[in-house]
Design an enzyme around this catalytic site. Structure first.
Site, PDB file in Angstrom:
ATOM      1  CD  GLU A   1     -10.882  50.760 -81.745  1.00 35.00           C
ATOM      2  OE1 GLU A   1     -11.630  51.738 -82.120  1.00 35.00           O
ATOM      3  OE2 GLU A   1     -10.882  50.350 -80.637  1.00 35.00           O
TER       4      GLU A   1
ATOM      5  N   GLY B   1      -9.144  47.723 -79.410  1.00 34.59           N
ATOM      6  CA  GLY B   1      -7.993  48.667 -79.675  1.00 34.59           C
ATOM      7  C   GLY B   1      -6.991  48.061 -80.292  1.00 34.59           C
TER       8      GLY B   1
ATOM      9  CB  ALA C   1      -8.183  49.076 -74.211  1.00 34.18           C
TER      10      ALA C   1
ATOM     11  CD  GLU D   1     -13.664  47.491 -79.093  1.00 30.89           C
ATOM     12  OE1 GLU D   1     -12.671  48.033 -79.151  1.00 30.89           O
ATOM     13  OE2 GLU D   1     -14.344  46.661 -79.794  1.00 30.89           O
TER      14      GLU D   1
HETATM   15  N1  T1G Z   1      -7.305  43.610 -70.700  1.00 22.25           N
HETATM   16  C1  T1G Z   1      -6.604  43.133 -69.465  1.00 22.25           C
HETATM   17  N2  T1G Z   1      -6.742  42.110 -69.253  1.00 22.25           N
HETATM   18  C2  T1G Z   1      -7.175  41.124 -69.977  1.00 22.25           C
HETATM   19  C3  T1G Z   1      -7.644  41.539 -71.623  1.00 22.25           C
HETATM   20  C4  T1G Z   1      -7.862  42.867 -71.725  1.00 22.25           C
HETATM   21  N3  T1G Z   1      -8.302  43.385 -72.756  1.00 22.25           N
HETATM   22  N4  T1G Z   1      -8.178  40.181 -72.234  1.00 22.25           N
HETATM   23  C5  T1G Z   1      -7.696  39.359 -71.364  1.00 22.25           C
HETATM   24  N5  T1G Z   1      -7.175  39.579 -70.275  1.00 22.25           N
HETATM   25  C6  T1G Z   1      -6.928  38.840 -69.137  1.00 22.25           C
HETATM   26  C7  T1G Z   1      -7.667  38.044 -68.554  1.00 22.25           C
HETATM   27  O1  T1G Z   1      -8.558  38.737 -67.467  1.00 22.25           O
HETATM   28  C8  T1G Z   1      -6.973  36.589 -67.970  1.00 22.25           C
HETATM   29  O2  T1G Z   1      -6.511  37.140 -66.897  1.00 22.25           O
HETATM   30  C9  T1G Z   1      -6.093  36.511 -69.217  1.00 22.25           C
HETATM   31  O3  T1G Z   1      -5.792  37.738 -69.727  1.00 22.25           O
HETATM   32  C10 T1G Z   1      -6.108  35.676 -70.158  1.00 22.25           C
HETATM   33  O4  T1G Z   1      -7.555  35.951 -70.836  1.00 22.25           O
HETATM   34  C11 T1G Z   1     -10.540  51.739 -77.102  1.00 22.25           C
HETATM   35  C12 T1G Z   1     -11.567  50.123 -75.066  1.00 22.25           C
HETATM   36  C13 T1G Z   1      -8.241  37.636 -75.646  1.00 22.25           C
HETATM   37  C14 T1G Z   1      -9.845  36.136 -76.446  1.00 22.25           C
HETATM   38  O5  T1G Z   1     -12.691  42.519 -75.309  1.00 22.25           O
HETATM   39  O6  T1G Z   1     -11.762  38.188 -75.367  1.00 22.25           O
HETATM   40  O7  T1G Z   1     -10.085  47.585 -76.681  1.00 22.25           O
HETATM   41  O8  T1G Z   1      -7.712  35.508 -65.273  1.00 22.25           O
HETATM   42  O9  T1G Z   1      -8.640  33.493 -69.705  1.00 22.25           O
HETATM   43  O10 T1G Z   1      -9.390  32.333 -73.214  1.00 22.25           O
HETATM   44  O11 T1G Z   1     -12.049  50.215 -78.540  1.00 22.25           O
HETATM   45  O12 T1G Z   1      -9.162  37.236 -73.155  1.00 22.25           O
HETATM   46  O13 T1G Z   1      -5.357  34.730 -66.021  1.00 22.25           O
HETATM   47  O14 T1G Z   1      -5.704  36.924 -64.564  1.00 22.25           O
HETATM   48  O15 T1G Z   1      -9.723  35.341 -71.615  1.00 22.25           O
HETATM   49  O16 T1G Z   1      -7.305  32.546 -74.151  1.00 22.25           O
HETATM   50  C15 T1G Z   1     -11.397  44.894 -76.113  1.00 22.25           C
HETATM   51  C16 T1G Z   1     -10.975  40.295 -74.004  1.00 22.25           C
HETATM   52  C17 T1G Z   1     -11.005  45.620 -74.872  1.00 22.25           C
HETATM   53  C18 T1G Z   1     -10.920  41.129 -75.344  1.00 22.25           C
HETATM   54  C19 T1G Z   1      -8.035  35.366 -74.840  1.00 22.25           C
HETATM   55  N6  T1G Z   1     -10.989  43.457 -76.127  1.00 22.25           N
HETATM   56  N7  T1G Z   1     -10.093  39.385 -74.131  1.00 22.25           N
HETATM   57  O17 T1G Z   1      -9.037  34.359 -74.272  1.00 22.25           O
HETATM   58  O18 T1G Z   1      -7.682  33.710 -72.388  1.00 22.25           O
HETATM   59  S1  T1G Z   1     -12.017  47.279 -75.060  1.00 22.25           S
HETATM   60  C20 T1G Z   1     -11.723  42.658 -75.759  1.00 22.25           C
HETATM   61  C21 T1G Z   1     -10.578  38.194 -74.590  1.00 22.25           C
HETATM   62  C22 T1G Z   1     -11.027  48.315 -76.197  1.00 22.25           C
HETATM   63  C23 T1G Z   1     -10.950  50.247 -77.445  1.00 22.25           C
HETATM   64  C24 T1G Z   1     -11.665  49.528 -76.532  1.00 22.25           C
HETATM   65  C25 T1G Z   1     -10.077  36.849 -74.338  1.00 22.25           C
HETATM   66  C26 T1G Z   1      -9.043  36.589 -75.435  1.00 22.25           C
HETATM   67  P1  T1G Z   1      -6.290  36.241 -65.703  1.00 22.25           P
HETATM   68  P2  T1G Z   1      -8.446  34.703 -70.985  1.00 22.25           P
HETATM   69  P3  T1G Z   1      -8.399  33.159 -73.537  1.00 22.25           P
END
Ligand code: T1G
Ligand code: NAD
Length: 689
Positions: free
Chosen positions: A108, A105, A66, A128
């Site tokens: 999922e 998400g 998400a 998450e």
């Molecule tokens: N939403 C918004 N922005 C995101 C994002 C996300 N999910 N993931 C990454 N970014 C942005 C980040 O802030 C950065 O921005 C850029 O992308 C590059 O990221 C219903 C509710 C995917 C492994 O927890 O673990 O789904 O700083 O520097 O090292 O169940 O990002 O460049 O402006 O980290 O290559 C669950 C979170 C959400 C994954 C890539 N998902 N992201 O790593 O790049 S909750 C996560 C990561 C959810 C549902 C629930 C990592 C990555 P900027 P980066 P990276």
């Protein structure tokens, strides 16, 4: 067919409908993407020519979850749950084509498709819990139905992704595609149509939903996660998958998700998520500055830190030379590295082959000249300025042009060390944390003359070594240790005034730290601080008395606590208690009972105060940098967001008033609230605007 909206495209490849999403950088499932997906699925459903659908993403990864930037804002429809319900209702086969990191998400959504194919390097996971949440779009109900509750709970509570190969073996994905993923997914979908395969939704499967072993697994997985709301909710949700019908389990998952989303812990963990990424943006490094190439590394000193740092290079696949003063000390250092790897192998965290491969990348020598070809050299010898300056003067003579010369000093003046060379622009600090092969933080100390590309090189290397690099300025103890020194002063005062090491450590671990200050000091070695104080002519009455009695900590089996041989469990030591009471008496201090609340305040508020001074001096760029340093380097509980974030939650006026009380009581002017705290408190503001 064609562009549904700016992020989502639907086209046909014969009888296959191809939905491609492109929302860089990580295809987060923002509102526009969800709306586009819902529309595309609707069109594909209603188009008689479409017999099956493939969902894939452009760019470096399948949906990484998400959109976290939308959290806390008014929800927009369709929500992810509605998109997934549409998938559940699809009368035609839907294949998800996974590459990069299919997370949260995104994973999922894939679990709601009938089939999943993946590129060999893909990883899938539900992280998450790292945001203080639980999977909120059906992951806690669908994943247990595919791999069983026990394995599902492990993935959900650790939040760590698994590789495609493991996912295939577990039946999470149906096929690994070598070559072009989209073509492979379309071919897979065609076969499904041609073979008229039964569309079995994951939600309808229950053959793997066995309760046996679940309770024990939950107990083991949550044992070290005291105080965390997310993991507890994950256990309840996955248990529901076993005991409740799918829709009831899903409904309860949604309730738990919204509860956590509105809670302080998730807000704090989301702060750290973005602060960690913000910390990588360092002022003063011009855009386009290219890091220097790093093919080989070198470490000077194979002691507690040197060995761990060498393992970081080997773990990242970078050949590294480690230097000691003599063969015996070298062998001792190499033996400690091998022992560390063997421990990891014995716990199943590494294969024996991989251990051999990594050990083969570490070359031990007793001659400094051997590091002449290294691209990045890290010095980790004793914490003595003259010795370090001698080592850097030698490195200046030996190291190749363009090599980055770094010191792992925990307190000393990096500029003074740099001046021992004729190339100070190539010198900086790389402050690892003990154990260096485990702790994720890397404090990068920018010297007054450090070149921007040398700095960019250290930051890039930090990421390659799987560290979280945070750049700080030069001052005594940099950011983390400088704040820690404030805590250490108060910790000694608390012992003199009436507390015992176990009482202070209990209060601090009760707050959420994995270890208290006295157990931590025992792990790092009391002699490190003792050498520093002797060098500076300072005294810590209690700790010096212990060191003079051979209490160096774990390395001598006794420090503030005593340790049974081979054990790292700190046990109260009557001899230490006697020493503390004697020192209080000798200093004429009347001991008193001290509450846990007072201990916590005096362990934390002086550090926040020092953090404010560090910001005033520009040693740290942002309050968030300090929070990331404490979460990744000092075990600050991530669900409390870091010291500066925590201060903003409590309110700076309260911090100001408590500090003033402690300053008045102790007469210690350094406890007086910092200018920035007094100003912000008066303006009713926090550190973070
Ligand atoms: N939403 C918004 N922005 C995101 C994002 C996300 N999910 N993931 C990454 N970014 C942005 C980040 O802030 C950065 O921005 C850029 O992308 C590059 O990221 C219903 C509710 C995917 C492994 O927890 O673990 O789904 O700083 O520097 O090292 O169940 O990002 O460049 O402006 O980290 O290559 C669950 C979170 C959400 C994954 C890539 N998902 N992201 O790593 O790049 S909750 C996560 C990561 C959810 C549902 C629930 C990592 C990555 P900027 P980066 P990276
Ligand atoms: P240590 O005593 O465990 O190891 C230092 C090693 O350096 C010894 O093995 C010694 O033989 C070797 N050495 C000394 N002079 C040398 C030379 N000229 N050439 C090659 N090797 C030489 O100390 P440590 O705890 O690993 O600390 C090393 C550095 O890292 C210090 O600057 C310390 O402040 C810093 N540091 C320590 C910690 C910690 O928790 N221990 C954490 C961060 C940083």
């Amino acid at each position: 067919m064609g562009n549904i909206n700016a992020s989502v495209d639907l086209r046909r490849d014969g009888e296959i409908g191809l939905v491609i999403v492109d929302n860089p950088p990580v295809n987060a499932l923002k509102h526009e993407v969800r709306a586009g997906l819902a529309a595309a699925l609707g069109q594909a459903r209603d188009d008689a020519a479409v017999k099956a659908v493939v969902i894939g993403c452009a760019g470096r990864t399948f949906f990484a979850g998400a959109d976290i930037t939308e959290f806390g804002k008014p929800p927009q429809t369709p929500g992810l749950g509605e998109v997934i319900a549409a998938l559940d209702a699809m009368p035609k086969p839907v294949v998800a084509a996974l590459h990069g990191t299919a997370l949260g998400g995104g994973f999922e959504l894939a679990l709601a498709c009938h089939f999943r194919v993946a590129a060999a390097a893909a990883r899938v996971g539900l992280p998450e819990v790292k945001l203080g949440l639980l999977p909120g779009a059906g992951g806690t109900q669908r994943l247990p139905r595919l791999i069983g509750p026990e394995k599902a709970l492990k993935m959900i509570i650790t939040g760590d992704p698994i590789e495609a190969r493991e996912a295939l073996a577990d039946g999470v994905i149906d096929k690994i595609v070598n070559g072009d993923l989209t073509e492979g997914a379309i071919a897979f979908a065609r076969r499904v149509v041609a073979e008229n395969r039964v569309l079995r939704r994951v939600r309808d499967r229950d053959d793997k939903l066995v309760a046996e072993g679940f309770a024990d697994a939950a107990e083991t997985l949550t044992r070290r996660l005291r105080g965390r709301e997310g993991p507890a909710a994950c256990v309840e949700a996955v248990r529901n998958a076993i005991v409740l019908p799918f829709d009831e389990g899903l409904k309860r998952e949604g309730e738990l998700f919204r509860q956590l989303m509105a809670g302080d812990q998730s807000r704090a963990q989301r702060h750290i998520f973005f602060a960690e990424r913000e910390a990588a943006r360092v002022p003063g490094i011009p855009d386009g500055t290219k890091p220097r190439a790093i093919a080989t590394g070198a470490v000077i000193g194979a002691g507690t830190m040197g060995g761990g740092i060498a393992m970081c290079f080997a773990n990242a696949g970078i050949p590294v030379t480690i230097v000691e003063t003599g063969r015996d000390l070298l062998q001792r250092g190499l033996d400690r590295i091998a022992a560390n790897y063997r421990t990891t192998v014995s716990r199943g965290g590494l294969s024996a082959d991989e251990m051999e491969r990594r050990m083969a990348l570490i070359r031990g020598v007793a001659e400094l000249d051997a590091v002449g070809a290294a691209d990045f050299v890290i010095e980790a010898v004793f914490e003595e300025m003259d010795l370090k300056k001698r080592v850097f003067a030698d490195l200046d003579r030996i190291a190749k042009t363009g090599a980055v010369l770094a010191t792992n000093t925990s307190t000393l003046d990096v500029d003074e060390i740099a001046r021992a060379t004729k190339r100070p622009q190539d010198v900086l600090g790389t402050h690892f944390f003990s154990p260096a092969n485990v702790m994720r933080l890397l404090e990068i100390v920018r010297g007054a003359t450090t070149a921007p590309d040398a700095l960019a090189t250290a930051i890039a290397l930090g990421r390659r070594l799987a560290k979280v690099p945070v750049t700080v300025g030069v001052c005594y103890g940099f950011v983390g240790n400088r704040m820690l020194a404030r805590r250490s002063v108060e910790a000694e005062r608390l012992l003199l005034e009436g507390a015992l090491p176990q009482e202070v450590d209990d209060a601090v671990t009760g707050f959420g730290f994995p270890m208290g200050p006295f157990a931590m000091a025992d792990m790092a070695g009391l002699d490190v601080g003792w050498r520093i104080r002797k060098g500076r002519g300072e005294r810590n009455e209690i700790e010096d008395a212990l060191c003079e009695a051979g209490h160096f900590g774990q390395k001598t089996g006794k420090g503030y606590f005593r340790y049974e041989s081979g054990s790292r469990t700190p046990l109260p030591d009557p001899e230490v208690q006697r020493t503390i009471i004697d020192v209080s008496a000798r200093l004429g201090i009347t001991r008193r009972a001290i509450t846990q609340e007072e201990i916590v305040e005096r362990m934390i508020f002086p550090m926040i105060n020092e953090g404010a001074r560090i910001l005033e001096e520009g040693i740290a760029t942002r309050p968030g940098d300090i929070d990331v340093i404490w979460v990744y380097g000092y075990g600050w509980p991530v669900w409390r967001g870091g010291p500066m974030y925590y201060a903003d939650r409590l309110g700076l006026a309260h911090i100001r008033d408590r500090l003033t009380l402690y300053a008045d009581r102790s007469g210690d002017e350094s406890l007086r609230p910092a200018t920035r705290i007094r100003r912000l408190a008066a303006e009713g503001r926090g550190f973070t605007p």
